[in-house]
Design a protein around this motif. Structure first.
Motif, short mmCIF file in Angstrom:
data_model
loop_
_atom_site.label_atom_id
_atom_site.label_comp_id
_atom_site.label_asym_id
_atom_site.label_seq_id
_atom_site.Cartn_x
_atom_site.Cartn_y
_atom_site.Cartn_z
N LEU A 194 68.29 8.75 27.41
CA LEU A 194 67.54 8.68 26.40
C LEU A 194 66.09 9.31 27.07
O LEU A 194 65.59 8.85 27.79
N VAL A 195 65.37 9.86 26.12
CA VAL A 195 64.10 10.75 26.78
C VAL A 195 63.06 10.46 25.56
O VAL A 195 63.15 10.53 24.16
N ASN A 196 62.03 10.52 26.27
CA ASN A 196 60.98 10.45 25.11
C ASN A 196 60.12 11.76 25.05
O ASN A 196 60.69 12.72 25.80
N HIS A 197 59.08 11.86 24.31
CA HIS A 197 58.63 13.14 23.94
C HIS A 197 57.56 13.75 25.15
O HIS A 197 56.88 14.71 24.92
N LYS A 198 57.44 13.01 26.31
CA LYS A 198 56.82 13.58 27.29
C LYS A 198 58.00 14.23 28.42
O LYS A 198 57.63 15.03 29.33
N GLY A 199 59.37 14.10 28.03
CA GLY A 199 60.15 14.66 28.76
C GLY A 199 60.77 13.80 29.83
O GLY A 199 61.22 14.34 30.74
N GLU A 200 60.53 12.52 29.68
CA GLU A 200 60.63 11.80 30.76
C GLU A 200 62.15 10.78 30.51
O GLU A 200 62.36 10.59 29.38
N VAL A 201 62.89 10.81 31.27
CA VAL A 201 64.38 10.19 31.07
C VAL A 201 64.11 8.72 31.10
O VAL A 201 63.57 8.34 32.39
N VAL A 202 64.05 7.90 30.11
CA VAL A 202 63.61 6.46 30.17
C VAL A 202 65.15 5.59 30.34
O VAL A 202 64.78 4.43 30.52
N GLU A 203 66.23 6.32 30.00
CA GLU A 203 67.48 5.37 30.06
C GLU A 203 68.52 6.47 30.52
O GLU A 203 68.41 7.62 30.00
N GLY A 204 69.44 6.12 31.46
CA GLY A 204 70.44 7.04 31.80
C GLY A 204 70.21 7.82 33.18
O GLY A 204 68.98 8.05 33.75
N ASP A 205 71.36 8.29 33.87
CA ASP A 205 71.33 9.12 35.09
C ASP A 205 71.74 10.37 34.70
O ASP A 205 72.66 10.77 34.24
N GLY A 206 71.00 11.73 35.39
CA GLY A 206 71.41 12.77 35.13
C GLY A 206 70.26 13.63 34.74
O GLY A 206 69.25 13.43 34.75
N TYR A 207 70.46 15.03 34.88
CA TYR A 207 69.45 15.99 34.64
C TYR A 207 69.29 16.08 33.34
O TYR A 207 70.07 16.42 32.56
#
Length: 189
Positions: free
Chosen positions: A94-107
């Motif tokens: 789960l990604v926000n519009h700033k490019g931050e992964v807010v949920e989950g693991d991985g690149y």
């Protein structure tokens, strides 16, 4: 779920695809957001598996995203380096519009973020978007022309696709993605 129930569900999804029943495909909006989210993530995972099965993937290129039903400035996407054929729902990011992964693991794939965050920001009516690097798609794109409506498959896109006739490399900068809306079709969503 019984075999009969699975068969009925597959038939319902096929009917929805053929008849453009968007609610069936993206999750009934009258359901609670957590149920819609789970349904979207399940169908997103299935879409990745189908893309992988039919060769619409190449290495780490290509992505499919779906907008979160509650956090509308967030979207679910595949992690970089995981085969479409093997992707599990639990691996989605789960990604926000700033490019931050807010949920989950991985690149997070930089091109996936740049392209899809721009699509979801510019087109709030778009729930899901797919970007593939299929063998036949790449070959056709080298011709620099729209699809001719000469087959049943191509007719599905008649008047509903655009052409970006320049390529300047991997899209990692928002500036490159900003010019795309002029090339997007304005037909079905």
């Amino acid at each position: 779920m019984t075999t009969a129930e699975k068969t009925t569900e597959k038939a319902d999804i096929s009917d929805a695809v053929m008849n453009g029943d968007v609610n069936m495909l993206i999750g009934e909006p009258s359901l609670p957001p957590d149920q819609v989210r789970e349904e979207r993530k399940r169908k997103l995972t299935a879409a990745f598996r189908l893309f992988g099965k039919f060769g619409f993937d190449e290495g780490v290129a290509g992505h499919i995203t779906v907008r979160d039903p509650e956090l509308e400035d967030h979207f679910w996407v595949n992690p970089m380096g995981v085969s479409f054929k093997l992707l599990k729902m639990s691996q989605l990011l789960l990604v926000n519009h700033k490019g931050e992964v807010v949920e989950g693991d991985g690149y997070l794939n930089g091109a996936a973020f740049t392209i899809h965050s721009h699509i979801h920001r510019m087109r709030p009516d778009v729930v899901a978007a797919a970007h593939a690097h299929s063998l036949h798609g790449k070959a056709w794109s080298s011709l620099g022309r729209l699809l001719d409506p000469i087959t049943q498959d191509a007719c599905a896109f008649f008047g509903d696709h655009g052409l970006l006739d320049t390529f300047s490399g991997v899209v990692l900068e928002v500036g490159k993605a900003r010019r795309w809306p002029a090339h997007w079709a304005t037909g079905r969503r």
